[in-house]
Design a protein around this motif. Structure first.
Motif, PDB file in Angstrom:
ATOM      1  N   ARG A  49       1.629  -9.039   7.472  1.00  0.00           N
ATOM      2  CA  ARG A  49       2.509  -9.270   8.622  1.00  0.00           C
ATOM      3  C   ARG A  49       3.862  -9.843   8.220  1.00  0.00           C
ATOM      4  O   ARG A  49       4.756  -9.953   9.047  1.00  0.00           O
ATOM      5  CB  ARG A  49       1.832 -10.200   9.638  1.00  0.00           C
ATOM      6  N   ARG A  50       4.046 -10.151   6.957  1.00  0.00           N
ATOM      7  CA  ARG A  50       5.361 -10.587   6.467  1.00  0.00           C
ATOM      8  C   ARG A  50       6.231  -9.383   6.102  1.00  0.00           C
ATOM      9  O   ARG A  50       7.436  -9.514   5.924  1.00  0.00           O
ATOM     10  CB  ARG A  50       5.194 -11.507   5.259  1.00  0.00           C
ATOM     11  N   PHE A  51       5.618  -8.233   5.938  1.00  0.00           N
ATOM     12  CA  PHE A  51       6.319  -6.971   5.671  1.00  0.00           C
ATOM     13  C   PHE A  51       7.193  -7.028   4.418  1.00  0.00           C
ATOM     14  O   PHE A  51       8.251  -6.420   4.376  1.00  0.00           O
ATOM     15  CB  PHE A  51       7.179  -6.552   6.880  1.00  0.00           C
ATOM     16  N   LYS A  52       6.733  -7.745   3.381  1.00  0.00           N
ATOM     17  CA  LYS A  52       7.501  -7.793   2.127  1.00  0.00           C
ATOM     18  C   LYS A  52       7.516  -6.431   1.456  1.00  0.00           C
ATOM     19  O   LYS A  52       8.536  -5.987   0.945  1.00  0.00           O
ATOM     20  CB  LYS A  52       6.910  -8.836   1.177  1.00  0.00           C
ATOM     21  N   GLU A  53       6.365  -5.786   1.407  1.00  0.00           N
ATOM     22  CA  GLU A  53       6.238  -4.458   0.802  1.00  0.00           C
ATOM     23  C   GLU A  53       5.380  -3.588   1.718  1.00  0.00           C
ATOM     24  O   GLU A  53       4.232  -3.289   1.399  1.00  0.00           O
ATOM     25  CB  GLU A  53       5.606  -4.562  -0.585  1.00  0.00           C
ATOM     26  N   PRO A  54       5.944  -3.169   2.845  1.00  0.00           N
ATOM     27  CA  PRO A  54       5.140  -2.382   3.785  1.00  0.00           C
ATOM     28  C   PRO A  54       4.754  -1.019   3.207  1.00  0.00           C
ATOM     29  O   PRO A  54       5.551  -0.393   2.515  1.00  0.00           O
ATOM     30  CB  PRO A  54       6.061  -2.226   4.994  1.00  0.00           C
ATOM     31  N   SER A  55       3.547  -0.618   3.496  1.00  0.00           N
ATOM     32  CA  SER A  55       3.069   0.669   2.986  1.00  0.00           C
ATOM     33  C   SER A  55       3.767   1.816   3.717  1.00  0.00           C
ATOM     34  O   SER A  55       4.222   1.659   4.851  1.00  0.00           O
ATOM     35  CB  SER A  55       1.554   0.787   3.194  1.00  0.00           C
ATOM     36  N   PRO A  56       3.834   2.974   3.071  1.00  0.00           N
ATOM     37  CA  PRO A  56       4.424   4.148   3.741  1.00  0.00           C
ATOM     38  C   PRO A  56       3.696   4.488   5.050  1.00  0.00           C
ATOM     39  O   PRO A  56       4.324   4.884   6.019  1.00  0.00           O
ATOM     40  CB  PRO A  56       4.269   5.269   2.716  1.00  0.00           C
ATOM     41  N   GLU A  57       2.380   4.279   5.072  1.00  0.00           N
ATOM     42  CA  GLU A  57       1.598   4.567   6.276  1.00  0.00           C
ATOM     43  C   GLU A  57       1.984   3.632   7.427  1.00  0.00           C
ATOM     44  O   GLU A  57       2.127   4.071   8.565  1.00  0.00           O
ATOM     45  CB  GLU A  57       0.091   4.446   5.990  1.00  0.00           C
ATOM     46  N   LEU A  58       2.158   2.371   7.107  1.00  0.00           N
ATOM     47  CA  LEU A  58       2.546   1.400   8.126  1.00  0.00           C
ATOM     48  C   LEU A  58       3.943   1.725   8.666  1.00  0.00           C
ATOM     49  O   LEU A  58       4.169   1.709   9.874  1.00  0.00           O
ATOM     50  CB  LEU A  58       2.508  -0.022   7.559  1.00  0.00           C
ATOM     51  N   LEU A  59       4.864   2.028   7.766  1.00  0.00           N
ATOM     52  CA  LEU A  59       6.222   2.388   8.190  1.00  0.00           C
ATOM     53  C   LEU A  59       6.209   3.648   9.059  1.00  0.00           C
ATOM     54  O   LEU A  59       6.944   3.736  10.047  1.00  0.00           O
ATOM     55  CB  LEU A  59       7.128   2.590   6.978  1.00  0.00           C
ATOM     56  N   GLN A  60       5.375   4.616   8.701  1.00  0.00           N
ATOM     57  CA  GLN A  60       5.263   5.850   9.477  1.00  0.00           C
ATOM     58  C   GLN A  60       4.729   5.560  10.878  1.00  0.00           C
ATOM     59  O   GLN A  60       5.242   6.069  11.865  1.00  0.00           O
ATOM     60  CB  GLN A  60       4.361   6.866   8.760  1.00  0.00           C
ATOM     61  N   ARG A  61       3.718   4.717  10.954  1.00  0.00           N
ATOM     62  CA  ARG A  61       3.131   4.378  12.254  1.00  0.00           C
ATOM     63  C   ARG A  61       4.160   3.664  13.138  1.00  0.00           C
ATOM     64  O   ARG A  61       4.296   3.973  14.321  1.00  0.00           O
ATOM     65  CB  ARG A  61       1.894   3.508  12.050  1.00  0.00           C
ATOM     66  N   GLY A  65       6.056   5.009  16.671  1.00  0.00           N
ATOM     67  CA  GLY A  65       5.993   4.222  17.898  1.00  0.00           C
ATOM     68  C   GLY A  65       7.353   3.911  18.489  1.00  0.00           C
ATOM     69  O   GLY A  65       7.519   3.879  19.705  1.00  0.00           O
ATOM     70  N   VAL A  66       8.338   3.662  17.629  1.00  0.00           N
ATOM     71  CA  VAL A  66       9.653   3.228  18.123  1.00  0.00           C
ATOM     72  C   VAL A  66      10.744   4.285  17.989  1.00  0.00           C
ATOM     73  O   VAL A  66      11.842   4.111  18.518  1.00  0.00           O
ATOM     74  CB  VAL A  66      10.121   1.915  17.430  1.00  0.00           C
ATOM     75  N   GLY A  67      10.467   5.361  17.269  1.00  0.00           N
ATOM     76  CA  GLY A  67      11.454   6.429  17.137  1.00  0.00           C
ATOM     77  C   GLY A  67      12.586   6.123  16.174  1.00  0.00           C
ATOM     78  O   GLY A  67      13.665   6.693  16.280  1.00  0.00           O
ATOM     79  N   ILE A  68      12.345   5.226  15.245  1.00  0.00           N
ATOM     80  CA  ILE A  68      13.346   4.872  14.230  1.00  0.00           C
ATOM     81  C   ILE A  68      12.904   5.502  12.911  1.00  0.00           C
ATOM     82  O   ILE A  68      11.732   5.402  12.538  1.00  0.00           O
ATOM     83  CB  ILE A  68      13.473   3.340  14.087  1.00  0.00           C
ATOM     84  N   PRO A  69      13.811   6.161  12.181  1.00  0.00           N
ATOM     85  CA  PRO A  69      13.420   6.812  10.921  1.00  0.00           C
ATOM     86  C   PRO A  69      12.789   5.843   9.916  1.00  0.00           C
ATOM     87  O   PRO A  69      13.198   4.674   9.823  1.00  0.00           O
ATOM     88  CB  PRO A  69      14.741   7.364  10.373  1.00  0.00           C
TER      89      PRO A  69
END
Length: 124
Positions: A49-61, A65-69
């Motif tokens: 939940r700190r999003f230091k190194e978010p996974s590609p899957e998490l970023l895709q999800r 949801g928000v429509g941001i690339p």
């Protein structure tokens, strides 16, 4: 996945963590609960939940949801934000106005800390 009904745009220097916290606020739920149900991050995984190194899957999800690339979301980590800020400070410091302003506020201690931090960020 269907786009979420509420999806405010991130601000210029907003980190992913702060942005997702704002999303949770929009929906009136706690941050850990939003991360679990919207992004699949377990309640017990405070590091994710700190999003230091978010996974590609998490970023895709999140992107879906928000429509941001995804590439824009990927640049919202602390490391990217600080790098961007330091580049802008360096560009400003290279101008006559920037040099004058830097001379007014600079002390040996401040300059040493700034250089040390910039070096650390670049090496990560």
């Amino acid at each position: 996945m269907k786009r979420w009904p509420l999806h405010p745009q991130p601000t210029s220097y907003e980190t992913l963590e702060t942005y997702v916290r704002r999303l949770a606020e929009c929906y009136g739920v706690s941050y850990p609960c939003f991360c679990l149900h919207a992004l699949g991050i377990p309640i017990t995984d405070s590091e994710a939940r700190r999003f230091k190194e978010p996974s590609p899957e998490l970023l895709q999800r999140l992107s879906e949801g928000v429509g941001i690339p995804v590439d824009r979301l990927a640049k919202m980590t602390w490391q990217h934000i600080w790098t961007k800020l330091l580049e802008e400070v360096n560009q400003y410091a290279a101008t006559p106005e920037g040099k004058e302003a830097l001379e007014r506020i600079s002390t040996p201690w401040f300059f040493a800390k700034l250089v040390s931090y910039a070096t650390k960020i670049r090496s990560e």
